[in-house]
Design a protein around this motif. Structure first.
Motif, PDB file in Angstrom:
ATOM      1  N   ILE A  65       2.647  -1.705  -4.344  1.00 40.98           N
ATOM      2  CA  ILE A  65       1.610  -0.907  -4.112  1.00 40.98           C
ATOM      3  C   ILE A  65       1.925  -0.190  -2.974  1.00 40.98           C
ATOM      4  N   LYS A  66       1.543   1.129  -2.965  1.00 37.12           N
ATOM      5  CA  LYS A  66       1.663   2.051  -1.509  1.00 37.12           C
ATOM      6  C   LYS A  66       0.286   2.467  -1.352  1.00 37.12           C
ATOM      7  N   SER A  67       0.029   3.043   0.250  1.00 38.77           N
ATOM      8  CA  SER A  67      -1.411   3.563   0.382  1.00 38.77           C
ATOM      9  C   SER A  67      -2.156   4.464  -0.545  1.00 38.77           C
ATOM     10  N   ILE A 123      -0.698  -5.852  -1.681  1.00 37.58           N
ATOM     11  CA  ILE A 123      -1.889  -5.266  -2.143  1.00 37.58           C
ATOM     12  C   ILE A 123      -2.702  -4.681  -1.048  1.00 37.58           C
ATOM     13  N   ASP A 124      -2.528  -5.107   0.266  1.00 36.41           N
ATOM     14  CA  ASP A 124      -3.117  -4.858   1.206  1.00 36.41           C
ATOM     15  C   ASP A 124      -2.747  -3.435   2.012  1.00 36.41           C
ATOM     16  N   LYS A 125      -1.687  -2.580   1.070  1.00 32.03           N
ATOM     17  CA  LYS A 125      -1.550  -1.192   1.555  1.00 32.03           C
ATOM     18  C   LYS A 125      -2.275  -0.168   0.689  1.00 32.03           C
ATOM     19  N   GLU A 167      -2.500  -7.062   6.599  1.00 28.31           N
ATOM     20  CA  GLU A 167      -2.569  -5.797   7.038  1.00 28.31           C
ATOM     21  C   GLU A 167      -4.390  -5.553   7.148  1.00 28.31           C
ATOM     22  N   LYS A 168      -4.918  -5.826   6.054  1.00 23.58           N
ATOM     23  CA  LYS A 168      -6.269  -5.585   6.086  1.00 23.58           C
ATOM     24  C   LYS A 168      -7.133  -6.831   5.372  1.00 23.58           C
ATOM     25  N   GLU A 169      -8.454  -7.001   5.688  1.00 23.38           N
ATOM     26  CA  GLU A 169      -9.053  -8.011   5.014  1.00 23.38           C
ATOM     27  C   GLU A 169      -9.380  -7.699   3.431  1.00 23.38           C
TER      28      GLU A 169
END
Length: 285
Positions: A65-67, A123-125, A167-169
């Motif tokens: 996964i990328k942004s 997945i958090d990206k 990196e993020k919830e």
């Protein structure tokens, strides 16, 4: 959808899996839930999926996964631009819309003739809505292709492993559907086992000195980025390549930086931290 029996995961010869990690993998497989793996970067989350596939004798499909990644890309993508161009050129391919649909990683996993491991890496990206957009597909193991009117259903439920660097919830609705495991940073005994896998036969005196120095460095207050498992393995590889002895690892009192510190410290703030600590130490003498 066929339910294929899966072997028990116990780790592999090239991957040291702790008891709690093997328990998590086997529980997720038994429950037929995605395994959500979190942990510091460099603790072997991505490699875990590959080793699970190897240990269970299953093919692996990897979705990194990328942004900019959208959930729809995991299902399929419809190339309307190519179809328009071909229609202008009179290409007969335009008569079948399937010629312009590209299968995504989930489609490939669902259509596989046998059970596979599906890795959804970092997945958090992606955007915060990305996990929610996959809820139904991962739950029901099916999705609809609007351009053709067909429903794609998994022939065999894949073993889904999802990694996150925290990196993020992630949304609560997504978390409820996963079996969760956090990979703790290896303790000294586990790290010794990991090193033995990658650098077998390392001399005990050198290993003890190097790991003592590494864990001391990792636990230094104020460190911005703690070195990871992969970084200590790179560092040890350098020490071996230079044929260094425990005496060679003695740190320079002017900086307190370890030999080949570039393998361990990856920010200028952390390098400056050790230089400041050395300056303060000299001032106290």
């Amino acid at each position: 959808m066929r339910r294929t029996p899966v072997a028990h995961f116990t780790g592999t010869g090239s991957y040291v899996a702790t008891a709690d990690l093997t328990l998590a993998v086997n529980a997720a497989v038994r429950l037929e839930r995605p395994l959500l793996v979190k942990g510091e970067p460099g603790t072997g989350k991505t490699e875990l999926a590959r080793q699970v596939a190897q240990a269970l004798g299953l093919p692996i499909i990897e979705w990194h996964i990328k942004s900019t990644t959208r959930a729809q890309q995991g299902l399929y993508e419809y190339d309307a631009v190519s179809r328009l161009r071909d229609s202008q050129l009179g290409d007969e391919r335009v008569n079948d819309v399937r010629n312009y649909i590209r299968q995504g990683k989930l489609w490939q996993a669902f259509a596989a003739p046998s059970k596979v491991v599906l890795l959804i890496d970092e997945i958090d990206k992606a955007d915060i809505e990305f996990p929610n957009d996959l809820l139904q597909e991962l739950d029901r193991m099916e999705f609809h292709v609007y351009e053709t009117g067909e429903t794609i259903r998994a022939l065999h439920r894949p073993v889904v492993i999802i990694t996150s660097n925290n990196e993020k919830e992630l949304p609560d609705a997504f978390l409820r559907r996963c079996f969760f495991h956090y990979i703790q940073f290896p303790d000294l005994d586990t790290m010794r086992r990991i090193v033995e896998v990658h650098h077998p036969g390392l001399k005990e005196a050198l290993l003890t000195t190097a790991l003592t120095q590494f864990y001391t460095l990792r636990e230094t207050p104020g460190l911005k980025k703690k070195p990871s498992t992969s970084e200590v393995l790179d560092w040890l590889k350098l020490l071996l390549a230079e044929d260094l002895t425990p005496e060679d690892l003695k740190r320079d009192s002017s900086s307190l930086l370890p030999r080949f510190h570039g393998a361990l410290l990856k920010t200028e703030q952390d390098v400056h931290l050790f230089e400041r600590l050395a300056f303060l130490a000299r001032g106290k003498r």
